[in-house]
Design a protein around this motif. Structure first.
Motif, mmCIF file in Angstrom:
data_model
loop_
_atom_site.group_PDB
_atom_site.id
_atom_site.type_symbol
_atom_site.label_atom_id
_atom_site.label_comp_id
_atom_site.label_asym_id
_atom_site.label_seq_id
_atom_site.Cartn_x
_atom_site.Cartn_y
_atom_site.Cartn_z
ATOM 1 N N GLN A 24 33.412 130.009 45.186
ATOM 2 C CA GLN A 24 33.405 128.617 45.610
ATOM 3 C C GLN A 24 31.996 128.269 46.090
ATOM 4 O O GLN A 24 31.317 129.096 46.701
ATOM 5 N N ALA A 25 31.589 127.045 45.816
ATOM 6 C CA ALA A 25 30.274 126.575 46.254
ATOM 7 C C ALA A 25 30.375 125.105 46.618
ATOM 8 O O ALA A 25 31.275 124.396 46.170
ATOM 9 N N ARG A 26 29.441 124.683 47.442
ATOM 10 C CA ARG A 26 29.323 123.262 47.762
ATOM 11 C C ARG A 26 28.104 122.734 47.014
ATOM 12 O O ARG A 26 27.041 123.338 47.048
ATOM 13 N N LEU A 27 28.292 121.616 46.353
ATOM 14 C CA LEU A 27 27.242 121.028 45.532
ATOM 15 C C LEU A 27 26.975 119.619 46.041
ATOM 16 O O LEU A 27 27.916 118.844 46.241
ATOM 17 N N ASP A 28 25.706 119.289 46.281
ATOM 18 C CA ASP A 28 25.358 117.929 46.698
ATOM 19 C C ASP A 28 25.963 116.931 45.731
ATOM 20 O O ASP A 28 25.835 117.071 44.516
ATOM 21 N N ALA A 88 29.148 116.384 45.214
ATOM 22 C CA ALA A 88 30.523 116.716 44.830
ATOM 23 C C ALA A 88 31.445 116.498 46.029
ATOM 24 O O ALA A 88 31.124 116.898 47.147
ATOM 25 N N ALA A 89 32.583 115.851 45.799
ATOM 26 C CA ALA A 89 33.516 115.552 46.876
ATOM 27 C C ALA A 89 34.238 116.794 47.382
ATOM 28 O O ALA A 89 34.621 116.867 48.548
ATOM 29 N N ALA A 90 34.415 117.767 46.521
ATOM 30 C CA ALA A 90 35.155 118.981 46.877
ATOM 31 C C ALA A 90 34.351 120.194 46.430
ATOM 32 O O ALA A 90 33.440 120.079 45.608
ATOM 33 N N PRO A 91 34.685 121.378 46.960
ATOM 34 C CA PRO A 91 34.008 122.593 46.491
ATOM 35 C C PRO A 91 34.181 122.764 44.982
ATOM 36 O O PRO A 91 35.160 122.301 44.402
ATOM 37 N N VAL A 92 33.208 123.412 44.358
ATOM 38 C CA VAL A 92 33.242 123.652 42.918
ATOM 39 C C VAL A 92 33.267 125.151 42.657
ATOM 40 O O VAL A 92 32.844 125.943 43.498
ATOM 41 N N ASP A 93 33.791 125.534 41.499
ATOM 42 C CA ASP A 93 33.794 126.939 41.093
ATOM 43 C C ASP A 93 32.526 127.234 40.306
ATOM 44 O O ASP A 93 32.173 126.485 39.390
ATOM 45 N N VAL A 94 31.848 128.311 40.669
ATOM 46 C CA VAL A 94 30.697 128.790 39.906
ATOM 47 C C VAL A 94 30.978 130.225 39.501
ATOM 48 O O VAL A 94 31.695 130.949 40.187
ATOM 49 N N THR A 95 30.418 130.629 38.372
ATOM 50 C CA THR A 95 30.631 131.973 37.851
ATOM 51 C C THR A 95 29.306 132.714 37.816
ATOM 52 O O THR A 95 28.299 132.160 37.371
ATOM 53 N N VAL A 96 29.315 133.969 38.274
ATOM 54 C CA VAL A 96 28.108 134.795 38.226
ATOM 55 C C VAL A 96 27.830 135.138 36.772
ATOM 56 O O VAL A 96 28.679 135.706 36.088
ATOM 57 N N SER A 97 26.634 134.772 36.278
ATOM 58 C CA SER A 97 26.299 135.083 34.889
ATOM 59 C C SER A 97 25.324 136.249 34.781
ATOM 60 O O SER A 97 25.286 136.917 33.759
ATOM 61 N N SER A 98 24.526 136.493 35.826
ATOM 62 C CA SER A 98 23.652 137.671 35.808
ATOM 63 C C SER A 98 23.215 138.021 37.224
ATOM 64 O O SER A 98 23.112 137.150 38.087
ATOM 65 N N VAL A 136 25.256 125.437 47.576
ATOM 66 C CA VAL A 136 25.416 126.385 48.692
ATOM 67 C C VAL A 136 26.652 127.223 48.399
ATOM 68 O O VAL A 136 27.747 126.695 48.218
ATOM 69 N N LEU A 137 26.456 128.538 48.344
ATOM 70 C CA LEU A 137 27.549 129.464 48.007
ATOM 71 C C LEU A 137 28.323 129.902 49.231
ATOM 72 O O LEU A 137 27.747 130.048 50.315
ATOM 73 N N ASP A 138 29.606 130.126 49.019
ATOM 74 C CA ASP A 138 30.448 130.739 50.042
ATOM 75 C C ASP A 138 30.729 132.162 49.573
ATOM 76 O O ASP A 138 31.612 132.388 48.754
ATOM 77 N N LEU A 139 29.936 133.125 50.059
ATOM 78 C CA LEU A 139 30.123 134.526 49.651
ATOM 79 C C LEU A 139 31.290 135.137 50.397
ATOM 80 O O LEU A 139 31.510 134.850 51.573
ATOM 81 N N PRO A 140 32.039 136.010 49.701
ATOM 82 C CA PRO A 140 33.186 136.670 50.351
ATOM 83 C C PRO A 140 32.732 137.638 51.431
ATOM 84 O O PRO A 140 31.661 138.107 51.482
#
Length: 107
Positions: free
Chosen positions: A55-59, A61-71, A103-107
């Motif tokens: 999950q990440a917060r993006l300027d 965006a109204a809600a958190p967005v999903d991002v995927t680690v690519s490398s 901005v990432l939300d790391l586990p």
């Protein structure tokens, strides 16, 4: 014809202007998937793997967005003790703008 579907980001030359065939006349970008590169502490990066969704917060965006680690760069910066990580964000609806702060939300 363009080599891929995309949006014109910049027109470098005007209509009627003479240019050589090897000179770009515009900048075209595929914004359907946005990429973000950042630095994550080596401890935080150790818990990540390619394909992991976070999950990440993006300027803008109204809600958190999903991002995927690519490398994940395997090298650790000796000064900052961080690793370069690249993430991808699905943007098929073109709802997000390139260059926004993520901005990432790391586990």
């Amino acid at each position: 014809r363009a080599p891929f579907d995309g949006l014109i980001l910049e027109i470098v030359h005007s209509t009627g202007e003479t240019v050589d065939s090897d000179i770009p006349i515009l900048t075209l970008a595929d914004l359907s998937v946005l990429k973000a590169t950042g630095f994550v502490s080596s401890q935080g990066a150790s818990g990540l793997a390619t394909g992991t969704t976070l999950q990440a917060r993006l300027d803008g965006a109204a809600a958190p967005v999903d991002v995927t680690v690519s490398s994940i760069d395997p090298r650790i910066d000796s000064v900052s003790q961080t690793q370069r990580v690249t993430f991808e964000l699905d943007n098929a609806a073109l709802a997000y703008r390139p260059g926004a702060t993520l901005v990432l939300d790391l586990p």
